[in-house]
Design an enzyme around this catalytic site. Sequence first.
Site, PDB file in Angstrom:
ATOM      1  CD  GLU A 106      -2.792  -1.238   2.368  1.00  0.00           C
ATOM      2  OE1 GLU A 106      -3.879  -0.655   2.433  1.00  0.00           O
ATOM      3  OE2 GLU A 106      -2.336  -1.924   3.293  1.00  0.00           O
TER       4      GLU A 106
ATOM      5  CB  SER B 221      -5.672  -1.572  -0.578  1.00  0.00           C
ATOM      6  OG  SER B 221      -5.188  -0.482   0.147  1.00  0.00           O
TER       7      SER B 221
ATOM      8  CE1 TYR C 271      -7.379   3.707  -1.303  1.00  0.00           C
ATOM      9  CE2 TYR C 271      -6.800   1.570  -2.233  1.00  0.00           C
ATOM     10  CZ  TYR C 271      -6.990   2.394  -1.137  1.00  0.00           C
ATOM     11  OH  TYR C 271      -6.782   1.902   0.116  1.00  0.00           O
TER      12      TYR C 271
ATOM     13  NE  ARG D  99     -12.429   2.795   6.897  1.00  0.00           N
ATOM     14  CZ  ARG D  99     -11.582   2.338   5.971  1.00  0.00           C
ATOM     15  NH1 ARG D  99     -10.540   3.041   5.581  1.00  0.00           N
ATOM     16  NH2 ARG D  99     -11.783   1.160   5.441  1.00  0.00           N
TER      17      ARG D  99
ATOM     18  CG  ASP E 117     -13.540  -1.615   6.420  1.00  0.00           C
ATOM     19  OD1 ASP E 117     -13.815  -0.415   6.563  1.00  0.00           O
ATOM     20  OD2 ASP E 117     -12.518  -2.022   5.839  1.00  0.00           O
TER      21      ASP E 117
ATOM     22  CD  GLU F  50     -10.035  -4.326   7.006  1.00  0.00           C
ATOM     23  OE1 GLU F  50      -8.885  -4.680   7.345  1.00  0.00           O
ATOM     24  OE2 GLU F  50     -10.248  -3.550   6.065  1.00  0.00           O
TER      25      GLU F  50
ATOM     26  CG  ASN G  85      -8.782  -0.579   7.835  1.00  0.00           C
ATOM     27  OD1 ASN G  85      -8.084  -1.340   7.173  1.00  0.00           O
ATOM     28  ND2 ASN G  85     -10.108  -0.542   7.724  1.00  0.00           N
TER      29      ASN G  85
ATOM     30  N   GLY H  44      -6.690   5.239   5.553  1.00  0.00           N
ATOM     31  CA  GLY H  44      -6.344   6.214   4.512  1.00  0.00           C
ATOM     32  C   GLY H  44      -6.640   7.633   4.962  1.00  0.00           C
TER      33      GLY H  44
HETATM   34  N1  LIG Z   1     -17.347 -11.505   4.329  1.00  0.00           N
HETATM   35  C1  LIG Z   1     -17.568 -10.590   3.378  1.00  0.00           C
HETATM   36  N2  LIG Z   1     -18.790 -10.491   2.785  1.00  0.00           N
HETATM   37  C2  LIG Z   1     -19.020  -9.576   1.811  1.00  0.00           C
HETATM   38  N3  LIG Z   1     -18.071  -8.729   1.350  1.00  0.00           N
HETATM   39  C3  LIG Z   1     -16.843  -8.764   1.903  1.00  0.00           C
HETATM   40  C4  LIG Z   1     -16.523  -9.698   2.937  1.00  0.00           C
HETATM   41  N4  LIG Z   1     -15.224  -9.521   3.268  1.00  0.00           N
HETATM   42  C5  LIG Z   1     -14.753  -8.534   2.486  1.00  0.00           C
HETATM   43  N5  LIG Z   1     -15.716  -8.071   1.657  1.00  0.00           N
HETATM   44  C6  LIG Z   1     -15.571  -6.973   0.684  1.00  0.00           C
HETATM   45  O1  LIG Z   1     -14.179  -6.796   0.403  1.00  0.00           O
HETATM   46  C7  LIG Z   1     -13.719  -5.529   0.881  1.00  0.00           C
HETATM   47  C8  LIG Z   1     -12.331  -5.645   1.489  1.00  0.00           C
HETATM   48  O2  LIG Z   1     -12.366  -6.545   2.576  1.00  0.00           O
HETATM   49  P1  LIG Z   1     -11.707  -6.227   3.995  1.00  0.00           P
HETATM   50  O3  LIG Z   1     -11.892  -7.421   4.858  1.00  0.00           O
HETATM   51  O4  LIG Z   1     -12.229  -4.939   4.508  1.00  0.00           O
HETATM   52  O5  LIG Z   1     -10.153  -6.149   3.644  1.00  0.00           O
HETATM   53  P2  LIG Z   1      -9.169  -4.948   3.242  1.00  0.00           P
HETATM   54  O6  LIG Z   1      -8.133  -4.950   4.324  1.00  0.00           O
HETATM   55  O7  LIG Z   1      -8.588  -5.339   1.939  1.00  0.00           O
HETATM   56  O8  LIG Z   1      -9.964  -3.676   3.204  1.00  0.00           O
HETATM   57  C9  LIG Z   1     -14.764  -5.075   1.871  1.00  0.00           C
HETATM   58  O9  LIG Z   1     -14.755  -3.665   1.957  1.00  0.00           O
HETATM   59  C10 LIG Z   1     -16.051  -5.660   1.278  1.00  0.00           C
HETATM   60  O10 LIG Z   1     -16.526  -4.853   0.214  1.00  0.00           O
HETATM   61 MG   LIG Z   2     -11.304  -3.034   4.557  1.00  0.00          MG
END
Ligand SMILES: Nc1ncnc2c1ncn2[C@@H]1O[C@H](COP(=O)(O)OP(=O)(O)O)[C@@H](O)[C@H]1O
Ligand SMILES: [Mg+2]
Length: 302
Positions: free
Chosen positions: A16, A144, A210, A249, A251, A264, A266, A270
């Site tokens: 990243e 990302s 992005y 942050r 998610d 997760e 962060n 960003g």
């Molecule tokens: N279990 C899940 N169900 C539905 N969408 C998911 C799931 N896990 C990840 N995603 C999608 O993938 C994106 C990135 O996943 P995330 O776990 O937040 O990892 P990163 O660290 O890459 O942001 C999320 O913002 C979401 O849009």
């Molecule tokens: Mg994420």
Amino acid sequence: MSFGKVAVLMGGKSAEREISLLSGNGVLAALQKKGVDAHGFDPAARDLFELKRQGFERCFIALHGRGGEDGSLQGALELLGIPYTGSGVLGSALAIDKLRSKLVWQASGVPTPAHEAIGAASDLPAVARRLGLPLVVKPVNEGSSIGITIVRQAADLEEAYALAVNYDRVVMAEKFIEGPEYTASILNDAALPLIRIEAPQGNYDYQNKYFTDDTKYICPCGLPAPKEAQLAALCLKAFSVLGCSGWGRIDLMLDAKGDPWLLEVNTSPGMTSHSLVPMAARADGISYEDLCVRVLESAHVG
Ligand SMILES: Nc1ncnc2c1ncn2[C@@H]1O[C@H](COP(=O)(O)OP(=O)(O)O)[C@@H](O)[C@H]1O
Ligand SMILES: [Mg+2]
């Protein structure tokens, strides 16, 4: 408040790096505009000991991913005795590891989608049967959306695993949550307004994070206030049980019933002018420049 000489740590060696340079340069310009004696510092180009030798008194960490967001840098700064922004060693290390974050959450009653760690020897069709399809395959320590695949048929699992394992030895499969996505920003251990994220076809990948203008970010997010307050409280709990502090942050997604599932944390999100924490801060009347100063104010050692 006088901060002394401040290093904005940016760049680094993680996947990243490019995003970090955008975040760091934004923070640097904002702090300088606010009269802070701030300087950019790329740990990929310079020895960390230079921070001490050159009299830096505080660090704003604008690094993302490994070597900046994973506790190792935090440990080095602890030993150097230089206050830094964001979570400490434990919170950073746990939060970057999506698998262990989920184990702690499960033990603490924080809802997170069912998952399994998968490896070269895993019976992938059996994993698909246990978790159900679609499922999400992701490297445990990446960000990302890098290396993530949404798998809709068991035959595609092998390829998704092969992609993810390029980024991390440890890979997990996670139950796919069908429903709207949100992100909760935390500033000084309080929640900012939630943002709803609407990516094209629900595909919030690297490109849609992005580089395209197709993803919609909605803030205020449109949920009834009591529901938003309940989600904010859940996110603050999820943040603190991981040992995270300061700013960050989270998610999360809601399923068809409206129940939350946390993905997760962060710990060094960003900070480009288009990023999500600045957007949430703005919705709360906090300018980008003031946000940078507030984060810097919370810098700590120990
Ligand atoms: N279990 C899940 N169900 C539905 N969408 C998911 C799931 N896990 C990840 N995603 C999608 O993938 C994106 C990135 O996943 P995330 O776990 O937040 O990892 P990163 O660290 O890459 O942001 C999320 O913002 C979401 O849009
Ligand atoms: Mg994420």
